[in-house]
Design a protein around this motif. Structure first.
Motif, PDB file in Angstrom:
ATOM      1  N   GLN A 487       4.847  -3.269   9.996  1.00  0.00           N
ATOM      2  CA  GLN A 487       5.088  -3.049   8.573  1.00  0.00           C
ATOM      3  C   GLN A 487       4.325  -1.853   8.017  1.00  0.00           C
ATOM      4  O   GLN A 487       4.502  -1.499   6.846  1.00  0.00           O
ATOM      5  CB  GLN A 487       4.747  -4.313   7.766  1.00  0.00           C
ATOM      6  N   ALA A 501       5.198  -5.748  -1.121  1.00  0.00           N
ATOM      7  CA  ALA A 501       4.972  -6.364   0.183  1.00  0.00           C
ATOM      8  C   ALA A 501       4.769  -7.854   0.060  1.00  0.00           C
ATOM      9  O   ALA A 501       4.223  -8.350  -0.931  1.00  0.00           O
ATOM     10  CB  ALA A 501       3.750  -5.732   0.854  1.00  0.00           C
ATOM     11  N   VAL A 506       7.414  -5.343   4.344  1.00  0.00           N
ATOM     12  CA  VAL A 506       7.346  -4.435   3.210  1.00  0.00           C
ATOM     13  C   VAL A 506       8.768  -4.117   2.778  1.00  0.00           C
ATOM     14  O   VAL A 506       9.678  -4.004   3.604  1.00  0.00           O
ATOM     15  CB  VAL A 506       6.573  -3.144   3.574  1.00  0.00           C
TER      16      VAL A 506
END
Length: 560
Positions: A487, A501, A506
């Motif tokens: 991420q 997030a 995210v």
């Protein structure tokens, strides 16, 4: 002697390294913080390391078998996991740390905190705490956080009242809260009626009529979340031992990501499925990427600009707040007084947290309701406010003149900040963006999430418990913190105007109204190709909210 060396010596002494019995890995230490553990019990003999006692009055020891049952559950289910999937006996070692929970009423949690630190400093990989209190204790949590910073996994019983109230230590952020399920006549899983039903429960384990041995080596049927917590601690310990090259937190997430979903409150991710978890970890070892990883496709259509809009929609752990006609509407969980916010009037902005709701009224005054962990709802004299950021452990506020205030958990850590334009927060940190594009952070850097000192020309920031993100003046996204689900690998994200997030993923909004997502794709949260003309996103844990130009709201993923 180092306690792990001592554990290895125990294994050698009892011939646990033979082909029949034991693995070739370094033993995993599972600390059981509980009442007295009988190390001569059949399950436990030769499987324990001598621990310490942290009791105010030795004459007031709890002489019941609770600690022995919990330790026995850890060993039993670690052995079952190891024999079933690895054809060997488990090598986890139990570190008994004796306490009397009633002492916390006298010493304000001091000895419990010392017991936790002792277990951490003794090299425990997993610490089980099968007891509960209705009141949080900051000193105790500081010791838990100390262990988290060293990579220790904390597991606790969700509680046996069956209510939606929070119990501690299970409801502290970062502690695995384990409840219980049973099977109905059709073989379907359902939460046990005694298992607490709050939205902080993480996992369930079959916890009714568990066969465990007492101090006289007789099998008894035991039910309760104390024993499911012990069982899950043993399973986690065994998996850590079998996969030593995988971060302990990531081993834990294999259980989260593969749990069998159960509908209803208090079920968390669902029922532990060790078979699926082992398969998950094997695939991860082979591919070097979690099986639940997903990245949405990029869209290269021409940019489309949207008019700025004052949208006050906020995603919390199990509820969403919406401001309509200066009043708050709540979607989802309204329990534990977080729903009291619907009575407020003259509201400009609303904020949904993990277990609370906050707002700023038309006069710039702040208010809050819901669970008041570490006094995060005490916002007296918070006036002239521009915005708030709700953490599980604290509340941060930004004034209209660019100053930042925080509640008790991070008190005194942001007093020097000024000229701030935006704030965001995770469970253990707050981040702020100033007018020059610099990002300030304060808090506890457990996951590397506050490593933002080299960021420049930032225009927007967002945070979750384990990550911090920033968008620079060119529309590129910078990231700090945990990268288990990739991420943080966002070099190909361009032309971004907003980012947020959740737990392991995210989500980003491009200037053309398209949404992109990357990371942990639990509940399909990263499947976003069908979202178009979006002007607003807000994420929390395992879901996010998106709003399009016609003010239609979409939810991706699943609320806890």
């Amino acid at each position: 002697m180092n306690i792990k060396v001592a554990a290895l010596a125990f294994c050698m002494l009892f011939n646990f390294n033979t082909t029949e019995n034991i693995n070739e890995y370094e033993p995993t230490i599972v600390a059981i913080i509980d009442s007295h553990v009988n190390m001569d019990q059949e399950y436990l003999k030769g499987r324990c390391i001598q621990g310490e006692s942290f009791i105010l009055d030795e004459d007031n020891k709890n002489k019941e078998n609770h600690g022995t049952y919990v330790a026995g559950a850890a060993i039993k289910y670690a052995d079952m996991t190891s024999r079933l999937f690895f054809q060997k006996k488990s090598s986890i070692m139990i570190l008994p740390v004796e306490i009397n929970v009633e002492d916390t009423q006298t010493d304000s949690g001091f000895l419990l905190g010392e017991a936790i630190q002792y277990a951490v400093d003794s090299g425990a990989d997993v610490i089980n705490m099968s007891f509960s209190s209705s009141s949080p204790n900051l000193y105790v949590y500081e010791k838990i956080r100390y262990g988290m910073e060293k990579g220790v996994i904390f597991v606790s019983a969700a509680g046996n009242s069956g209510y939606s109230s929070y119990c501690f230590p299970a409801s502290y952020d970062g502690v695995v809260s384990v409840g219980s399920y049973s099977l109905d006549e059709q073989g379907n899983r359902k939460r046990s009626t005694f298992s607490n039903s709050n939205d902080d429960v993480d996992l369930l384990f079959q916890g009714e009529k568990m066969l465990l041995k007492d101090t006289s080596n007789k099998y008894l049927e035991k039910s309760g979340t104390s024993y499911t917590s012990g069982a899950v601690s043993g399973i986690i310990g065994e998996l850590i031992s079998r996969y030593p090259n995988i971060n302990k937190q990531h081993v834990l997430y294999a259980l989260y990501d593969t749990a069998n979903s159960i509908d209803g409150p208090g079920c968390g991710y669902g029922a532990v499925d060790v078979l699926k978890a082992v398969d998950y970890l094997n695939k991860y070892m082979s591919a070097k990427i979690p099986p639940t990883y997903n990245e949405s496709l990029q869209d290269n259509s021409p940019p489309k600009k949207f008019a700025a809009s004052e949208i006050s929609i906020s995603a919390g752990r199990s509820h969403i707040t919406v401001v309509e006609n200066n009043k708050i509407r709540i979607i989802g969980n309204t329990g534990l007084n977080r729903g009291y916010a619907v009575n407020w009037t003259n509201i400009r902005k609303s904020y949904a947290g993990s277990d609370n709701t906050s707002a700023i009224d038309l006069n710039g005054c702040s208010k809050a309701c819901g669970y008041n962990l570490f006094n995060k709802n005490i916002l007296r004299n918070w006036v002239n406010m521009d915005s708030l950021a709700l953490s599980r452990n604290f509340t941060a506020g930004l004034t209209n003149d660019g100053n930042v205030c925080v509640t008790d958990y991070l008190e005194g850590k942001v007093s020097q900040w000024n000229n701030i334009m935006q704030i965001t927060s995770g469970s253990h940190h707050v981040a702020a963006l100033d007018s020059s594009g610099r990002v300030y952070t304060a808090g506890y850097n457990i996951y590397g999430q506050i490593n933002t000192s080299d960021w420049k020309n930032i225009k927007y920031i967002a945070a979750s418990t384990k990550n911090t993100y920033g968008i620079d003046s060119e529309g590129n996204v910078l990231a700090a913190g945990d990268n288990h689900y990739n991420q943080c690998n966002l070099n190909d994200w361009k032309d971004m105007v907003s980012v947020d997030a959740g737990d392991g993923y995210v989500v980003g909004l491009k200037s053309n109204g398209k949404v992109v997502a990357k990371g942990r794709n639990l509940y399909g949260v990263c499947i976003v190709e069908d979202l178009n003309n979006i002007i607003f996103i807000d994420a929390y844990d395992t879901y996010f909210v998106a709003v399009d130009e016609n003010l239609n709201m979409f939810i991706k993923g699943k609320m806890r």
